[in-house]
Every structure is written in structure tokens, then in C-alpha cells.
Design a protein around this motif. Structure first.
Motif, PDB file in Angstrom:
ATOM      1  N   GLN A  22     -26.912  59.141  25.925  1.00  0.00           N
ATOM      2  CA  GLN A  22     -25.513  59.147  26.348  1.00  0.00           C
ATOM      3  C   GLN A  22     -25.217  60.138  27.471  1.00  0.00           C
ATOM      4  OE1 GLN A  22     -23.397  59.677  22.693  1.00  0.00           O
ATOM      5  NE2 GLN A  22     -23.970  57.622  22.033  1.00  0.00           N
ATOM      6  N   GLN A  23     -26.214  60.945  27.854  1.00  0.00           N
ATOM      7  CA  GLN A  23     -25.976  61.879  28.959  1.00  0.00           C
ATOM      8  C   GLN A  23     -25.604  61.088  30.210  1.00  0.00           C
ATOM      9  OE1 GLN A  23     -26.108  65.326  29.307  1.00  0.00           O
ATOM     10  NE2 GLN A  23     -26.051  65.223  27.076  1.00  0.00           N
ATOM     11  N   PRO A  24     -24.415  61.317  30.805  1.00  0.00           N
ATOM     12  CA  PRO A  24     -24.056  60.523  31.987  1.00  0.00           C
ATOM     13  C   PRO A  24     -24.849  60.940  33.227  1.00  0.00           C
ATOM     14  CG  PRO A  24     -22.341  62.121  31.511  1.00  0.00           C
ATOM     15  CD  PRO A  24     -23.365  62.265  30.422  1.00  0.00           C
ATOM     16  N   ILE A  25     -24.941  60.016  34.161  1.00  0.00           N
ATOM     17  CA  ILE A  25     -25.525  60.335  35.475  1.00  0.00           C
ATOM     18  C   ILE A  25     -24.439  61.058  36.254  1.00  0.00           C
ATOM     19  CG2 ILE A  25     -26.367  59.329  37.639  1.00  0.00           C
ATOM     20  CD1 ILE A  25     -27.248  56.865  35.885  1.00  0.00           C
ATOM     21  N   VAL A  26     -24.721  62.276  36.674  1.00  0.00           N
ATOM     22  CA  VAL A  26     -23.709  63.060  37.396  1.00  0.00           C
ATOM     23  C   VAL A  26     -23.896  62.875  38.903  1.00  0.00           C
ATOM     24  CG1 VAL A  26     -22.846  65.395  37.873  1.00  0.00           C
ATOM     25  CG2 VAL A  26     -23.508  64.740  35.539  1.00  0.00           C
ATOM     26  N   ILE A  27     -22.800  62.505  39.570  1.00  0.00           N
ATOM     27  CA  ILE A  27     -22.824  62.370  41.031  1.00  0.00           C
ATOM     28  C   ILE A  27     -21.947  63.471  41.616  1.00  0.00           C
ATOM     29  CG2 ILE A  27     -22.246  60.909  43.010  1.00  0.00           C
ATOM     30  CD1 ILE A  27     -22.733  58.485  41.311  1.00  0.00           C
ATOM     31  N   LYS A  28     -22.559  64.354  42.379  1.00  0.00           N
ATOM     32  CA  LYS A  28     -21.775  65.393  43.059  1.00  0.00           C
ATOM     33  C   LYS A  28     -21.371  64.862  44.430  1.00  0.00           C
ATOM     34  CE  LYS A  28     -23.831  69.262  40.796  1.00  0.00           C
ATOM     35  NZ  LYS A  28     -24.192  70.594  40.745  1.00  0.00           N
ATOM     36  N   PHE A  29     -20.078  64.877  44.696  1.00  0.00           N
ATOM     37  CA  PHE A  29     -19.511  64.342  45.939  1.00  0.00           C
ATOM     38  C   PHE A  29     -18.732  65.480  46.602  1.00  0.00           C
ATOM     39  CE2 PHE A  29     -17.083  60.280  47.581  1.00  0.00           C
ATOM     40  CZ  PHE A  29     -16.986  60.816  48.850  1.00  0.00           C
ATOM     41  N   SER A  30     -19.242  65.946  47.732  1.00  0.00           N
ATOM     42  CA  SER A  30     -18.637  67.111  48.387  1.00  0.00           C
ATOM     43  C   SER A  30     -17.955  66.693  49.688  1.00  0.00           C
ATOM     44  CB  SER A  30     -19.759  68.115  48.672  1.00  0.00           C
ATOM     45  OG  SER A  30     -19.351  69.124  49.554  1.00  0.00           O
ATOM     46  N   HIS A  31     -16.822  67.308  49.999  1.00  0.00           N
ATOM     47  CA  HIS A  31     -16.192  67.083  51.312  1.00  0.00           C
ATOM     48  C   HIS A  31     -15.399  68.309  51.720  1.00  0.00           C
ATOM     49  CE1 HIS A  31     -12.044  66.349  49.986  1.00  0.00           C
ATOM     50  NE2 HIS A  31     -12.509  65.631  48.981  1.00  0.00           N
ATOM     51  N   GLU A  52     -14.809  54.403  35.007  1.00  0.00           N
ATOM     52  CA  GLU A  52     -14.244  53.354  34.145  1.00  0.00           C
ATOM     53  C   GLU A  52     -15.236  52.192  33.983  1.00  0.00           C
ATOM     54  OE1 GLU A  52      -9.714  53.442  35.258  1.00  0.00           O
ATOM     55  OE2 GLU A  52     -10.584  51.421  35.530  1.00  0.00           O
ATOM     56  N   ARG A  53     -15.705  51.688  35.135  1.00  0.00           N
ATOM     57  CA  ARG A  53     -16.537  50.472  35.108  1.00  0.00           C
ATOM     58  C   ARG A  53     -17.931  50.728  34.548  1.00  0.00           C
ATOM     59  NH1 ARG A  53     -14.956  47.902  41.015  1.00  0.00           N
ATOM     60  NH2 ARG A  53     -12.727  47.708  40.592  1.00  0.00           N
ATOM     61  N   SER A  54     -18.407  51.959  34.636  1.00  0.00           N
ATOM     62  CA  SER A  54     -19.737  52.240  34.061  1.00  0.00           C
ATOM     63  C   SER A  54     -19.597  52.629  32.587  1.00  0.00           C
ATOM     64  CB  SER A  54     -20.434  53.357  34.836  1.00  0.00           C
ATOM     65  OG  SER A  54     -19.787  54.593  34.587  1.00  0.00           O
ATOM     66  N   LYS A  55     -18.376  52.615  32.097  1.00  0.00           N
ATOM     67  CA  LYS A  55     -18.065  52.974  30.698  1.00  0.00           C
ATOM     68  C   LYS A  55     -18.638  54.343  30.358  1.00  0.00           C
ATOM     69  CE  LYS A  55     -17.393  48.271  29.052  1.00  0.00           C
ATOM     70  NZ  LYS A  55     -17.262  47.705  30.385  1.00  0.00           N
ATOM     71  N   GLY A  56     -18.437  55.262  31.272  1.00  0.00           N
ATOM     72  CA  GLY A  56     -18.846  56.650  31.014  1.00  0.00           C
ATOM     73  C   GLY A  56     -20.301  56.948  31.310  1.00  0.00           C
ATOM     74  N   ARG A  57     -21.068  55.957  31.776  1.00  0.00           N
ATOM     75  CA  ARG A  57     -22.482  56.250  32.072  1.00  0.00           C
ATOM     76  C   ARG A  57     -22.627  57.049  33.367  1.00  0.00           C
ATOM     77  NH1 ARG A  57     -25.509  50.809  32.097  1.00  0.00           N
ATOM     78  NH2 ARG A  57     -27.362  52.061  32.477  1.00  0.00           N
ATOM     79  N   VAL A  58     -21.533  57.083  34.151  1.00  0.00           N
ATOM     80  CA  VAL A  58     -21.550  57.859  35.398  1.00  0.00           C
ATOM     81  C   VAL A  58     -20.389  58.847  35.373  1.00  0.00           C
ATOM     82  CG1 VAL A  58     -21.132  57.716  37.890  1.00  0.00           C
ATOM     83  CG2 VAL A  58     -22.620  56.033  36.790  1.00  0.00           C
ATOM     84  N   LYS A  59     -20.651  60.054  35.867  1.00  0.00           N
ATOM     85  CA  LYS A  59     -19.579  61.044  36.005  1.00  0.00           C
ATOM     86  C   LYS A  59     -19.597  61.496  37.466  1.00  0.00           C
ATOM     87  CE  LYS A  59     -18.024  65.269  33.695  1.00  0.00           C
ATOM     88  NZ  LYS A  59     -17.923  66.195  34.792  1.00  0.00           N
ATOM     89  N   VAL A  60     -18.464  61.366  38.128  1.00  0.00           N
ATOM     90  CA  VAL A  60     -18.404  61.781  39.539  1.00  0.00           C
ATOM     91  C   VAL A  60     -17.652  63.108  39.618  1.00  0.00           C
ATOM     92  CG1 VAL A  60     -17.671  61.146  41.875  1.00  0.00           C
ATOM     93  CG2 VAL A  60     -18.385  59.347  40.271  1.00  0.00           C
ATOM     94  N   GLU A  61     -18.316  64.108  40.168  1.00  0.00           N
ATOM     95  CA  GLU A  61     -17.668  65.418  40.354  1.00  0.00           C
ATOM     96  C   GLU A  61     -17.338  65.564  41.831  1.00  0.00           C
ATOM     97  OE1 GLU A  61     -20.527  68.279  39.007  1.00  0.00           O
ATOM     98  OE2 GLU A  61     -20.254  67.742  36.899  1.00  0.00           O
ATOM     99  N   ILE A  62     -16.048  65.690  42.137  1.00  0.00           N
ATOM    100  CA  ILE A  62     -15.653  65.827  43.558  1.00  0.00           C
ATOM    101  C   ILE A  62     -15.384  67.311  43.862  1.00  0.00           C
ATOM    102  CG2 ILE A  62     -14.085  65.030  45.360  1.00  0.00           C
ATOM    103  CD1 ILE A  62     -13.273  62.738  43.525  1.00  0.00           C
ATOM    104  N   TYR A  63     -15.961  67.769  44.947  1.00  0.00           N
ATOM    105  CA  TYR A  63     -15.743  69.151  45.397  1.00  0.00           C
ATOM    106  C   TYR A  63     -15.029  69.103  46.748  1.00  0.00           C
ATOM    107  CZ  TYR A  63     -19.153  70.177  41.781  1.00  0.00           C
ATOM    108  OH  TYR A  63     -19.807  70.263  40.572  1.00  0.00           O
ATOM    109  N   PRO A  64     -13.702  69.274  46.772  1.00  0.00           N
ATOM    110  CA  PRO A  64     -12.961  69.175  48.039  1.00  0.00           C
ATOM    111  C   PRO A  64     -12.955  70.499  48.813  1.00  0.00           C
ATOM    112  CG  PRO A  64     -11.428  69.458  46.232  1.00  0.00           C
ATOM    113  CD  PRO A  64     -12.813  69.502  45.629  1.00  0.00           C
ATOM    114  N   ASN A  65     -12.337  70.467  49.993  1.00  0.00           N
ATOM    115  CA  ASN A  65     -12.006  71.694  50.720  1.00  0.00           C
ATOM    116  C   ASN A  65     -13.170  72.640  50.984  1.00  0.00           C
ATOM    117  OD1 ASN A  65      -9.627  72.559  51.905  1.00  0.00           O
ATOM    118  ND2 ASN A  65      -8.535  72.392  49.948  1.00  0.00           N
TER     119      ASN A  65
END
Ligand code: LMR
Length: 331
Positions: A22-31, A52-65
Motif C-alpha cells: 500500500q505504500q504509494p508512489i511519491v512524485i515530487k513536483f517542484s516549481h 483520485e484516479r490512482s485510488k491512492g497508489r500515487v501521492k503527488v507532493e508539490i513544492y512551489p515558490n
């Protein structure tokens, strides 16, 4: 006894296995921009749809600024896999060695979003993305921001007004030549440092779409904003190729769909975000908005289109010709 231990081991593994699965795939998204911008809103929509569509199998972490990586750091971080996704401005691919992207920086090459989309949604956009692959990068989408304005602490209406001004630019040679064509001095600076650079007088002025100008509070430190619309600024959403290609195929397909829908959303809001930001600058009363006359616009155009020919060998004759053909631009 040995058998009992062995059985216990199996039981522990069986208990742990579902938790690990159940460990999600973490995607780090930086801008590098603020949260109240078309780019961040697009990233946020992607996160929402992907999770939503991956039913929690993916987690997207956004790092702004620039909170994770700044300009000048983020491309290398992506190549090293320290971050998985970015959305750099199209003006920031030169240092990576993919100079063709600077075609987007050619002054006046796009009159409007429709012309731009003929390039980003067409064969030129796809060809440019293929050029990223040998760098270990995969291009996922083009996201709009908008048409740039110029700002300074003096009224800037025609080329002569720019003489001697130090203007902050992104890391694009085409943009450097654009500033020189106005008799001003280009200075490359990370986006995260622009406000302070303007405040302390390290630079006198800059260019950006109104959305970036307003959300970085540049109106607090710039007295004039000229609505020049002399060039375009937008983004390529990119990922680390090894990471992307290594995703389970069903997850990759889900993320591709989420990106497609987030792109429609981001591109739908970009124009309004910029119109609203310009209005907010006007309302702030801190920066005077300068609208150019037809003669002033013509003088700016005449001075700036010289940059096209000058950069033919850098950007690539073929790339420039393909963009001219798509947009109908005539120098
Ligand atoms: C800039 O550096 O001026 C912009 O590219 C920032 C951004 O990502 O919009």
C-alpha cells in the motif's frame, strides 16, 4: 522449534506484505512560482486527478515558490532524480543544451494563444520534446502562462526609454539579445531573487506576464509597467525519464490521463489569470500601467524582430521556419 520459528517468520511477512503493497508512489513536483498562478493551479489539478484516479497508489507532493529547488538547480535535480517532475519556463532549456526551445522567446512570434497552440499542440512541440530524451528527460505537456509586459522605475514607451537599464531576464540568449536590442543591459537572475534584485536596485527592471509580476509583488518595487506583449512565456511539464518509464504501465496511463486533463484546465485559466493580475496591479495604485500607442508599438517591434535573424544558428533555422509556418509570422 526450527519449524515453529520458520512459521512465525512466514506469518510476520504475510502481515507486513499488504502494508508494503500500500505504500504509494511519491512524485515530487517542484516549481518556482507562487501558488496563485496558472502553473501552480495546473499542478494542483494534476495532483488531485492523479491521486483520485490512482485510488491512492500515487501521492503527488508539490513544492512551489522555489521551496525545494531554484532556477539553476532544478534541471540538474531532475536529471539526478532528486525531484521527479518540473514545469520550467520554455526560456530555461538553453543551459541544458536544448537551445531550440528558445524559439518561444523570439519577440512577436506569436500574436495570440491560438497561434501558440499551433506550435505547442503540433509537430514542432512534439519534435522539441523528443530532443529532451537524450538528456534523460521526458516532455509531458505544454502549459500556458501568457504574454509579457516590461517594467521599470521610469516610463518605458519606446526603445530609447530602455537605454542603459539593467533588465533581469531568464537564462535565454534570445532574451539577452532582445534586451540588448533595446540598448539595455541583460542580467540573468533566478526567479526567486527578482523581487529583492528590483528592491535593492541590483536590476532596474524586468519582463514577465502580469500573473508572475503581481504574485511576486513586483508592483511594490516597480513604478511603471508597459503593456508591450512583446513575447510569450509558458512551460514544458517534464519528468525524469527513468522514473517515468519505470512506473507500472497502468499507473503511467492514469498519470498521462490526469496530465491531459490538468493541461486543458491550466490552459483554460491562463489568460484570465493574467487579465486579473493586470487589473490587480492597476488597482494597487503602486505601479502605473502604460499602454503604448500604435507608433510606439511599431517602434518596439522594429527594434526587437532583429533578434530573430541574429539567433538563427542558435535556435536552428529549421525550428524557426517550422514555427513561422505554423503561426504565419512574417519578419
Ligand atoms: C521567470 O523566471 O521569470 C519565470 O520563468 C518563472 C516562471 O516559472 O514562470
Amino acid at each position: 522449534m526450527k519449524f515453529a520459528k520458520w512459521m512465525l517468520g512466514i506469518a510476520v511477512l504475510a502481515l507486513l506484505a499488504p502494508a508494503q503493497a500500500q505504500q504509494p508512489i511519491v512524485i515530487k513536483f517542484s516549481h518556482v512560482v507562487a501558488v496563485d498562478t496558472p502553473k501552480h493551479k495546473g499542478a494542483d489539478r494534476f495532483k488531485q486527478l492523479a491521486e483520485e484516479r490512482s485510488k491512492g497508489r500515487v501521492k503527488v507532493e508539490i513544492y512551489p515558490n522555489s521551496s525545494l529547488f531554484k532556477d539553476g538547480e532544478e534541471m540538474e535535480a531532475l536529471q539526478l532524480g532528486s525531484v521527479h517532475m518540473l514545469a520550467p519556463s520554455l526560456a530555461k532549456f538553453g543551459p541544458l543544451g536544448v537551445r531550440d526551445f528558445e524559439v518561444f522567446d523570439l519577440p512577436y512570434v506569436f500574436d495570440n494563444y491560438e497561434e501558440l497552440h499551433k506550435v505547442t499542440h503540433g509537430p514542432v512541440g512534439a519534435t522539441l520534446f523528443r530532443k529532451l530524451e537524450p538528456k534523460g528527460i521526458v516532455g509531458l505537456a505544454y502549459w500556458d502562462n501568457g504574454f509579457k509586459v516590461m517594467s521599470a522605475n521610469r516610463s518605458i514607451r519606446s526603445p530609447a526609454d530602455y537605454k542603459g537599464l539593467k533588465m533581469r531576464i531568464q537564462s535565454s540568449k534570445v532574451l539577452g539579445d532582445e534586451i540588448k536590442a533595446l540598448g539595455a543591459i541583460p542580467q540573468v537572475m533566478a526567479f526567486s531573487e527578482v523581487y529583492q534584485g528590483l528592491q535593492t536596485g541590483v536590476v532596474d527592471g524586468t519582463e514577465n506576464p502580469p500573473s508572475n509580476f503581481y504574485t511576486q509583488k513586483m508592483h511594490e518595487v516597480q513604478k511603471f509597467l508597459a503593456v508591450t506583449n512583446h513575447g510569450y512565456l509558458g512551460y514544458a511539464v517534464i519528468a525524469n525519464k527513468k522514473f517515468w518509464d519505470g512506473l507500472p504501465p497502468d499507473i503511467r496511463a492514469t498519470l498521462g490521463g490526469a496530465m491531459k486533463d490538468a493541461t486543458v484546465y491550466a490552459n483554460d485559466i491562463a489568460k484570465k489569470e493574467n487579465d486579473d493580475a493586470l487589473e490587480a496591479v492597476r488597482k494597487s495604485g503602486k505601479t502605473q500601467i502604460v499602454s503604448l500607442t500604435a507608433e510606439e508599438k511599431a517602434a518596439m517591434r522594429k527594434a526587437l524582430v532583429t533578434v530573430h535573424k541574429e539567433n538563427e544558428s542558435r535556435v536552428g533555422k529549421e525550428t524557426i521556419a517550422a514555427v513561422y509556418q505554423a503561426t504565419g509570422f512574417k519578419p
